[in-house]
Scaffold this active site. Structure first.
Site, short mmCIF file in Angstrom:
data_model
loop_
_atom_site.label_atom_id
_atom_site.label_comp_id
_atom_site.label_asym_id
_atom_site.label_seq_id
_atom_site.Cartn_x
_atom_site.Cartn_y
_atom_site.Cartn_z
CB CYS A 1 -1.40 2.81 129.57
SG CYS A 1 0.27 1.59 130.33
CG ASP B 1 -0.80 6.65 130.29
OD1 ASP B 1 -1.81 6.33 129.35
OD2 ASP B 1 -0.33 6.01 130.65
CB THR C 1 3.97 -0.44 127.54
OG1 THR C 1 4.11 -0.16 128.61
CG2 THR C 1 4.86 0.25 126.44
CG HIS D 1 -7.43 -23.92 132.00
ND1 HIS D 1 -6.10 -23.67 131.85
CD2 HIS D 1 -7.79 -24.41 131.32
CE1 HIS D 1 -5.52 -24.80 131.26
NE2 HIS D 1 -6.65 -24.87 130.53
CG HIS E 1 -5.45 -21.90 129.38
ND1 HIS E 1 -4.06 -22.24 128.83
CD2 HIS E 1 -5.77 -22.63 128.76
CE1 HIS E 1 -4.72 -23.14 127.97
NE2 HIS E 1 -5.72 -23.15 127.52
C1 RB5 Z 1 3.53 7.08 129.28
O1 RB5 Z 1 4.65 7.87 128.76
C2 RB5 Z 1 3.82 5.83 129.47
O2 RB5 Z 1 4.94 5.94 130.29
C3 RB5 Z 1 2.52 5.04 130.34
O3 RB5 Z 1 1.31 5.43 128.95
C4 RB5 Z 1 2.55 3.39 130.34
O4 RB5 Z 1 3.18 2.38 128.86
C5 RB5 Z 1 3.15 3.14 131.03
O5 RB5 Z 1 3.48 1.83 131.94
#
Ligand code: RB5
Length: 148
Positions: A72, A15, A74, A140, A105
């Site tokens: 993304c 994203d 996180t 595994h 694994h």
């Molecule tokens: C975008 O702001 C953020 O929410 C997205 O990149 C991601 O971290 C969602 O899990």
């Protein structure tokens, strides 16, 4: 395995939050010998991560690419989206230890990274380890089969 000009095809997708790190990772995959398909996004404008996780999952399920990297903010949201498809085992990794174990694994086929969590050098190291580590199989394999 899908080949492009004799190279194994893999994909990247992100994203907006992961866009810059996705661009950083592409040359690392090329250095490792892969043909890289970029499934977007192609700029920093705000987009919705579920669409890109789904696009990656569809490419893997159709056999167009063998594996991929999702990014993304996180790594969490985009991996949840990809994991809705049973063809995908997307794994959020923060370091080379988790990237290695995700292959050995869990037979992960999609590496998910958080651009707001790890730096570029750590991300490149995770990519190198993830794409160069084999699944150990054995006990595994039974557990991975149980995932459905
Ligand atoms: C975008 O702001 C953020 O929410 C997205 O990149 C991601 O971290 C969602 O899990």
């Amino acid at each position: 395995m899908t080949d492009i000009d004799g190279r194994e095809a893999v994909a990247v997708a992100s994203d907006h939050a992961g866009y810059e790190l996705k661009e950083v990772i592409k040359p690392t995959l090329v250095e490792l010998g892969y043909a890289v398909q970029d499934l977007g996004t192609h700029g920093p404008e705000s987009v919705d991560y579920p669409a890109y996780g789904k696009t990656m999952a569809d490419a893997i399920a159709r056999g167009e690419v063998s594996r991929g990297v999702l990014v993304c903010g996180t790594g969490i949201g985009i991996s949840i989206a990809a994991n809705r498809n049973p063809a995908v085992r997307a794994v959020v990794c923060h370091n080379v230890f988790t990237a290695r174990l995700a292959r050995q694994h869990n037979d992960g086929n999609v590496l998910a990274l958080g651009a707001r969590v790890i730096d570029a050098e750590t991300a490149r190291a995770c990519v190198r380890v993830f794409f160069r580590t084999a699944f150990e199989g054995g006990r595994h394999a039974r557990r991975v089969d149980m995932l459905g």
